[in-house]
Design a protein around this motif. Structure first.
Motif, PDB file in Angstrom:
ATOM      1  N   SER A  65       0.823  -1.197   0.000  1.00 24.45           N
ATOM      2  CA  SER A  65       0.000   0.000   0.000  1.00 24.45           C
ATOM      3  C   SER A  65       0.865   1.258   0.000  1.00 24.45           C
ATOM      4  O   SER A  65       1.908   1.327   0.631  1.00 24.45           O
ATOM      5  N   SER A  66       0.373   2.271  -0.699  1.00 25.50           N
ATOM      6  CA  SER A  66       1.096   3.534  -0.760  1.00 25.50           C
ATOM      7  C   SER A  66       0.808   4.404   0.447  1.00 25.50           C
ATOM      8  O   SER A  66       1.402   5.463   0.626  1.00 25.50           O
ATOM      9  N   GLY A  67      -0.152   3.959   1.295  1.00 27.42           N
ATOM     10  CA  GLY A  67      -0.541   4.772   2.434  1.00 27.42           C
ATOM     11  C   GLY A  67      -1.845   5.502   2.183  1.00 27.42           C
ATOM     12  O   GLY A  67      -2.502   5.958   3.096  1.00 27.42           O
ATOM     13  N   GLN A  68      -2.246   5.639   0.927  1.00 29.69           N
ATOM     14  CA  GLN A  68      -3.513   6.257   0.605  1.00 29.69           C
ATOM     15  C   GLN A  68      -4.656   5.261   0.673  1.00 29.69           C
ATOM     16  O   GLN A  68      -5.813   5.630   0.710  1.00 29.69           O
ATOM     17  N   VAL A  92      -7.937   6.770   6.017  1.00 26.96           N
ATOM     18  CA  VAL A  92      -6.655   6.522   5.372  1.00 26.96           C
ATOM     19  C   VAL A  92      -6.109   5.171   5.844  1.00 26.96           C
ATOM     20  O   VAL A  92      -6.118   4.877   7.042  1.00 26.96           O
ATOM     21  N   ILE A  93      -5.654   4.366   4.898  1.00 28.26           N
ATOM     22  CA  ILE A  93      -5.071   3.062   5.228  1.00 28.26           C
ATOM     23  C   ILE A  93      -3.557   3.203   5.258  1.00 28.26           C
ATOM     24  O   ILE A  93      -2.936   3.622   4.284  1.00 28.26           O
ATOM     25  N   SER A  94      -2.963   2.879   6.375  1.00 31.53           N
ATOM     26  CA  SER A  94      -1.519   3.008   6.523  1.00 31.53           C
ATOM     27  C   SER A  94      -0.791   1.960   5.688  1.00 31.53           C
ATOM     28  O   SER A  94      -1.392   1.018   5.165  1.00 31.53           O
ATOM     29  N   GLU A  95       0.497   2.118   5.593  1.00 37.02           N
ATOM     30  CA  GLU A  95       1.315   1.230   4.770  1.00 37.02           C
ATOM     31  C   GLU A  95       1.194  -0.226   5.232  1.00 37.02           C
ATOM     32  O   GLU A  95       1.182  -0.515   6.431  1.00 37.02           O
ATOM     33  N   GLN A  96       1.100  -1.110   4.270  1.00 42.45           N
ATOM     34  CA  GLN A  96       0.960  -2.537   4.583  1.00 42.45           C
ATOM     35  C   GLN A  96       2.248  -3.082   5.197  1.00 42.45           C
ATOM     36  O   GLN A  96       3.340  -2.811   4.740  1.00 42.45           O
ATOM     37  N   GLY A 203     -14.110  -5.395   6.816  1.00 42.48           N
ATOM     38  CA  GLY A 203     -13.724  -4.003   7.004  1.00 42.48           C
ATOM     39  C   GLY A 203     -12.220  -3.872   7.140  1.00 42.48           C
ATOM     40  O   GLY A 203     -11.569  -4.636   7.862  1.00 42.48           O
ATOM     41  N   ILE A 204     -11.647  -2.908   6.439  1.00 40.36           N
ATOM     42  CA  ILE A 204     -10.194  -2.694   6.443  1.00 40.36           C
ATOM     43  C   ILE A 204      -9.832  -1.693   7.548  1.00 40.36           C
ATOM     44  O   ILE A 204     -10.335  -0.566   7.545  1.00 40.36           O
TER      45      ILE A 204
END
Length: 413
Positions: A65-68, A92-96, A203-204
């Motif tokens: 993930s790019s963080g977006q 916002v999804i943080s880096e994987q 859910g993420i």
């Protein structure tokens, strides 16, 4: 009279039809893992198409993930214009993360997101029987999953983000020498699933802060020594409304009724009617798009456990079968709205959903929960107030009932 060539032709025709039948069944199994194609308009599931939990195939790239997050990757325009059904919005999804400890046994999909094992038998009634050694490994994986789920539940509070809960889960699983099964499974970007309010499942975890009155299902699966243990539970943020309490209680009670039904010789298809009959009497509905599943060294396999009345030939229960029961029950419509991230599934009307899950093993004298609560687990209101079973349900075998009596004795129940 038929000539030999005609007889041979008829034989070929019969074989061809049988082959088509087998392919149809195999396709139905694969359909359970097919991705949701992205469209600017919402994708609403209205039929009986099935998706096993956490088993949707994804077309996403295996890059981290790019963080977006997935929403960011599709552009803010489509994200903001999507007609979400309820109040929850993606954050916002943080880096994987990745698991770098070489001592930890990782599943085959950990690097590229693609499971290499055969996920399902060709026929839905063919179910793997685990050996005693395999069951012991699953007990260890199940106990760890329970401990991690309890840990995650203690972190649920107003102002806490679901990404923070995911961090706690990831670090604790790795510290225990295991791999968090959801991580990179068909590209899933996090180490657990956190489904808030109207989110049914998948859910993420992201930057959204939990709010007073929210309900959240935390779904934990650990991969320890080559075997998965899978469980989930509801948690209330602060105080729950009477309506929410009724939904969670009904979900818990139908789930325990279904677990109680399990014993050698019974049909898996009967589980669904037990669940549906209970919740419809309470004014709720049961989701048809997702199902419970067999589990072991493979994350998702046969049997398919449907949570609604059905007549599907999903096999007969036998000693050594391991699988999950995990009904998803809704306040309103059970139709599913899929978010653009290709994972998050919500109710189509924005009303709340609830779910519980155990990994179970069938024994000679009943069933046992491999992910059962223990003396360190928190007793919730639905366990205190249940008319089906008071206290921690551990199983119906003699060993399980003895263990339950010990634990519930400590809890003074």
């Amino acid at each position: 009279r038929y000539c030999s060539n005609c007889q041979l032709s008829n034989l070929y025709l019969i074989m061809a039809k049988f082959h088509i039948f087998l392919l149809a069944i195999a396709s139905a199994s694969v359909e359970a893992f097919s991705p949701t194609a992205f469209s600017p308009s919402p994708t609403v599931r209205v039929g009986t198409e099935l998706f096993m939990n956490k088993k949707k195939s994804s077309k996403k790239k295996t890059a981290k993930s790019s963080g977006q997050g997935f929403g960011g990757a599709m552009g803010m325009t489509s994200k903001s214009s999507f007609p979400y059904a309820g109040s929850v919005r993606p954050g916002v999804i943080s880096e994987q993360r990745i698991v770098v400890d070489e001592k930890i046994v990782s599943p085959s999909y950990s690097l590229d997101g693609i499971p290499k094992e055969k996920s399902s038998a060709l026929l839905p009634w063919i179910i793997e029987v685990k050996t005693a050694e395999e069951i012991e490994k699953m007990r260890a994986a199940g106990k760890l999953a329970r401990d991690i789920l309890d840990l995650a539940g203690r972190a649920v509070a107003p102002g806490v983000t679901t990404d923070e809960i995911d961090t706690i889960v990831h670090e604790a699983v790795v510290r225990a020498g295991a791999y968090p099964s959801p991580l990179n499974y068909h590209g899933f970007p996090k180490s657990c699933c956190t489904s808030v309010n109207e989110v049914i499942c998948h859910g993420i975890p992201d930057s959204r802060k939990l709010e007073e009155g929210d309900v959240v299902n935390v779904d934990i699966t650990t991969y320890l020594d080559g075997y998965h243990g899978d469980c989930s539970e509801m948690f209330v943020v602060g105080e729950a409304s009477p309506e929410t309490k009724k939904l969670i209680q009904s979900t818990y009670d139908c789930w325990i009724k279904a677990c109680d039904f399990v014993k050698p010789g019974r049909d898996y298809k009967e589980i669904g009617a037990i669940i549906e009959d209970h919740v419809t009497d309470d004014g709720f509905s049961t989701v048809r798009n997702f199902c419970g599943h067999g589990i072991g060294s493979v994350f998702h396999t046969t049997p398919n456990i449907l949570h609604y009345r059905n007549n599907e030939p999903n096999g007969q229960m036998a000693v050594g079968h391991t699988f999950t029961i995990e009904p998803m029950i809704c306040e309103g419509s059970a139709k599913v709205l899929n978010w653009p991230d290709d994972w998050t599934a919500t109710t189509v009307d924005g009303k709340k959903s609830a779910q519980f899950e155990h990994t179970l093993v069938i024994t000679k004298d009943g069933v046992e929960a491999l992910t059962a609560k223990n003396e360190n687990s928190k007793l919730q209101f639905w366990e205190k107030e249940s008319d089906v079973y008071r206290g921690f349900w551990v199983g119906t075998s003699e060993a399980a009932k003895k263990r339950a009596a010990e634990i519930n004795g400590i809890l003074a129940l």
